[in-house]
Scaffold this active site. Sequence first.
Site, PDB file in Angstrom:
ATOM      1  N   LYS A  72       0.311  -3.197 -44.068  1.00 58.82           N
ATOM      2  CA  LYS A  72       1.492  -2.341 -44.033  1.00 58.82           C
ATOM      3  C   LYS A  72       2.652  -2.985 -44.773  1.00 58.82           C
ATOM      4  CE  LYS A  72       1.037  -1.685 -39.571  1.00 58.82           C
ATOM      5  NZ  LYS A  72       1.297  -1.373 -38.162  1.00 58.82           N
TER       6      LYS A  72
ATOM      7  N   ARG B 299     -12.025  -6.492 -39.791  1.00 60.03           N
ATOM      8  CA  ARG B 299     -11.178  -5.431 -40.313  1.00 60.03           C
ATOM      9  C   ARG B 299     -11.799  -4.842 -41.568  1.00 60.03           C
ATOM     10  NH1 ARG B 299      -5.761  -6.822 -39.780  1.00 60.03           N
ATOM     11  NH2 ARG B 299      -5.163  -5.484 -41.486  1.00 60.03           N
TER      12      ARG B 299
ATOM     13  N   GLU C 163       1.485  -0.697 -34.201  1.00 59.00           N
ATOM     14  CA  GLU C 163       2.893  -1.076 -34.178  1.00 59.00           C
ATOM     15  C   GLU C 163       3.615  -0.069 -35.075  1.00 59.00           C
ATOM     16  OE1 GLU C 163       3.571  -5.146 -35.330  1.00 59.00           O
ATOM     17  OE2 GLU C 163       5.746  -4.864 -35.265  1.00 59.00           O
TER      18      GLU C 163
HETATM   19  P1  ATP Z   1      -1.223  -4.417 -40.959  1.00 56.54           P
HETATM   20  O1  ATP Z   1      -1.685  -5.802 -41.257  1.00 56.54           O
HETATM   21  O2  ATP Z   1      -1.593  -3.433 -41.999  1.00 56.54           O
HETATM   22  O3  ATP Z   1       0.210  -4.334 -40.565  1.00 56.54           O
HETATM   23  P2  ATP Z   1      -1.827  -4.415 -38.215  1.00 56.54           P
HETATM   24  O4  ATP Z   1      -3.108  -4.885 -37.664  1.00 56.54           O
HETATM   25  O5  ATP Z   1      -0.659  -5.297 -38.070  1.00 56.54           O
HETATM   26  O6  ATP Z   1      -2.076  -3.991 -39.708  1.00 56.54           O
HETATM   27  P3  ATP Z   1      -1.270  -2.548 -36.179  1.00 56.54           P
HETATM   28  O7  ATP Z   1      -0.352  -1.409 -36.183  1.00 56.54           O
HETATM   29  O8  ATP Z   1      -0.936  -3.711 -35.325  1.00 56.54           O
HETATM   30  O9  ATP Z   1      -1.434  -3.005 -37.677  1.00 56.54           O
HETATM   31  O10 ATP Z   1      -2.757  -2.075 -35.909  1.00 56.54           O
HETATM   32  C1  ATP Z   1      -3.166  -1.157 -34.941  1.00 56.54           C
HETATM   33  C2  ATP Z   1      -4.639  -1.314 -34.729  1.00 56.54           C
HETATM   34  O11 ATP Z   1      -5.344  -1.077 -35.950  1.00 56.54           O
HETATM   35  C3  ATP Z   1      -4.974  -2.719 -34.295  1.00 56.54           C
HETATM   36  O12 ATP Z   1      -5.896  -2.668 -33.251  1.00 56.54           O
HETATM   37  C4  ATP Z   1      -5.555  -3.340 -35.529  1.00 56.54           C
HETATM   38  O13 ATP Z   1      -6.455  -4.346 -35.215  1.00 56.54           O
HETATM   39  C5  ATP Z   1      -6.209  -2.145 -36.227  1.00 56.54           C
HETATM   40  N1  ATP Z   1      -6.303  -2.368 -37.665  1.00 56.54           N
HETATM   41  C6  ATP Z   1      -5.302  -2.651 -38.517  1.00 56.54           C
HETATM   42  N2  ATP Z   1      -5.757  -2.853 -39.759  1.00 56.54           N
HETATM   43  C7  ATP Z   1      -7.099  -2.695 -39.696  1.00 56.54           C
HETATM   44  C8  ATP Z   1      -8.166  -2.782 -40.646  1.00 56.54           C
HETATM   45  N3  ATP Z   1      -7.937  -3.069 -41.922  1.00 56.54           N
HETATM   46  N4  ATP Z   1      -9.423  -2.547 -40.215  1.00 56.54           N
HETATM   47  C9  ATP Z   1      -9.662  -2.239 -38.935  1.00 56.54           C
HETATM   48  N5  ATP Z   1      -8.719  -2.143 -37.989  1.00 56.54           N
HETATM   49  C10 ATP Z   1      -7.448  -2.381 -38.351  1.00 56.54           C
HETATM   50 MG    MG Z   2       0.109  -5.866 -36.185  1.00 59.06          MG
END
Ligand code: ATP
Ligand code: MG
Length: 552
Positions: free
Chosen positions: A267, A257, A33
Site C-alpha cells: 500500500k 503473501r 488497516e
Molecule cells: P501492505 O503491505 O500492502 O500495506 P498489509 O499487510 O500491511 O499490506 P493490511 O491492511 O494490514 O495490509 O492487511 C490486511 C490483511 O491482508 C492482513 O491479514 C494481511 O496479512 C493480508 N494481506 C496483505 N497483503 C497481502 C498479500 N500480498 N497476500 C496475501 N495477504 C495479504
Molecule cells: Mg499492515
Amino acid sequence: MAEEKSLNFLEEIIEADIKSGKHTEIATRFPPEPNGYLHLGHAKSICLNFGLALKYGGKTNLRFDDTNPVTEETEYVESIKGDVQWLGFTWAQELYASDYFAQLYEFAVTLIQKGLAYVDDSTSEQMAAQKGTPTQPGTNSPYRNRSVQENLTLFADMKAGKYADGTKVLRAKIDMAHTNMLMRDPVIYRIKHAHHHRTGDTWCIYPMYDFAHGQSDSIEKITHSICTLEFVPHRELYDWCIENLAIYPSRQYEFARLNMTYTLMSKRKLLQLVTEKHVSGWDDPRMPTLSGVRRRGYTPEAIRDFCDRIGVAKRDNLIDISLLEFCVREHLNKISARRMVVFDPLKVTITNFPEGKTEILTSENLPDNHSDLREMPFGREIYIEREDFMEVPVKKYFRLSPGQMVRLKSAYIIKCDEFIKDAAGNIIELKCSYIPESRSGSDSSGINVKGVIHWVSADKAVPVEVRQYDRLFTVEDLSTVEDDFRNHLNPNSLQVVPAVFAEPEIVNAKAGQHFQFLRMGYFCLDRDSTSGKLIFNRTTTLRDMWAKEVKK
Ligand code: ATP
Ligand code: MG
C-alpha cells in the site's frame, strides 16, 4: 463432476479441529488497516478467510485494524467495504479495533497488576540499545523494576495526557535475553497526541499492533486468525498475551503473501504512485488495486477463480500475472457482449450494393445466445481493418487480397476487385463486390471462404476512444531490484487511441457491462465517458500477447 481438490494446510487444520471437537463452528476475520485501498494480495486474504468460513460453516468479521491514528482515514474504510462486497462476500460484523480501546486499556492494567508490564522513560534510542542483537542478549531497562503501584499511576497519567509524545511507553515485562527479539520487553502502548478517525481526541495513548491484534481476535472469539508469513515471529507474543490475560484462545496461522510478476503489492508504494502522479489515482486501471482492476473490467468471479487456482502456500513465491489474465479471459469469454469495432480503418466500397440503401443485419449479442440479437446497419461503404488487406498476400493469408474473397462477419461474402492508392503509394480504398446470396444465416451461395473479418458501416459507425493498458512495470520480479522501484515503471503502460470506429449499438453501452470487440480484445466503458464521447478500457487482449512473443 467437480474436480477433487486436495486440502490446503489450513483446511487440514480446520478439519482436524472439527474432528477432535475443538471447534464446532469456525470464526475468521479480515483485518485491513484503513490506510490505503485494497489490492490483489488482500483479495487473496479475503477469499481465504471468507472462503474457509463458508466452507466449514462459520462467520467472518470485517475488522478495521485502526490502531494507528496518523495514517488512517474514513475514505479508506468506505473503499474497503465496497471492495469486499464487490468481491462477493458478506461479513458477519463490521468492527473496529478502536472500539476495543477501553478493553485493551483494561488488559494493559491487568498485565501491570500481574507485574507483567512497566512504564519505561527510556528514549527510543536507549531502548534500541537495550534490545541487544539476535546473537547477544539485551539489557534490562533501568525502569524495569518500578512497583506495580507506580506503574499503575504512571500509566493512568499517560492516558490522562500528562506526558508528551515519546516520553514514556508501556512495555511488556518478558525476557531481555529471549531468543525471539520481539519477546524482549516489547512496547505495547505509546503516547500519541493525535486525532483518531473514529475516537477523535478521546485517547492520547494507543496500543501497538502486537497488543491489539490478538486481543481483538480473542474478544471476537476468532478461532483461526490467518495472516501472512512476516507475522511468524509475532506468534509467540500473540500467545503470550492471550495466556497471561487468560482470555479466549484464538490461534494464529500464517500463509505466504501473494506476490505477482510485473507488479507490486504494498500500500505504501502504491500510495507513492498515486501521490506522485505516476498513475491517475488509486483506481487507475493499471493499478493492482481492486478498484483499479474493477475499473479495468476484471470481474469478481475471475479474481475468486484466480485465488482458488493459486492455492495457499507456506513459502513465499511469485505468481505469474498471466494466470490472472487467463482467469479474466475465461470468464469474460462467457459473459461479454460481442461488438464489431474497427481500429485502423480502410474504406471498402461495395460497388454492386445500391447507393443510399441501408440493410439491417442481426447478430448475437452474447455468445451462443440466439435469442439475444442486435441490429447492425450494412451499406455500400464500410470500414475494415487495414491489416485485413494485403496487396501481395503472404502464404496462408486468408483475408482480402486482389481477387480474393472473405466473409464479413454476420454479413456477406465480398470479393476484392480493385484497390486504390494515393500519390504516396498508400492503399486508401478497396472496391469490392458482394455475393447477395451469401448472407449469414441464409447462405445459399455454395461458396466456401476461409477468412472472416469484422467491419462497420462507414457512415453509421460511432467513433470512440480506447485506452489500452500494458504491465505497469518492466521488471518481472520487483523484489529483486536494488534501486528505486519507480525507475522500473513501464513508460508504455498506457496507449490511448483517440478514435476507433464502433458499430452504432455501442452507444447503448452501460457501466459495468463487458464487451468483446471481435478479434481485438475485451473492453468496458470507462467512467471518464460523457454522452458525447465514449471511452473504453481494454480489459485484456484475447490471447496472451506475451506468450506469443516468446514463441516467435
Ligand atoms: P501492505 O503491505 O500492502 O500495506 P498489509 O499487510 O500491511 O499490506 P493490511 O491492511 O494490514 O495490509 O492487511 C490486511 C490483511 O491482508 C492482513 O491479514 C494481511 O496479512 C493480508 N494481506 C496483505 N497483503 C497481502 C498479500 N500480498 N497476500 C496475501 N495477504 C495479504
Ligand atoms: Mg499492515
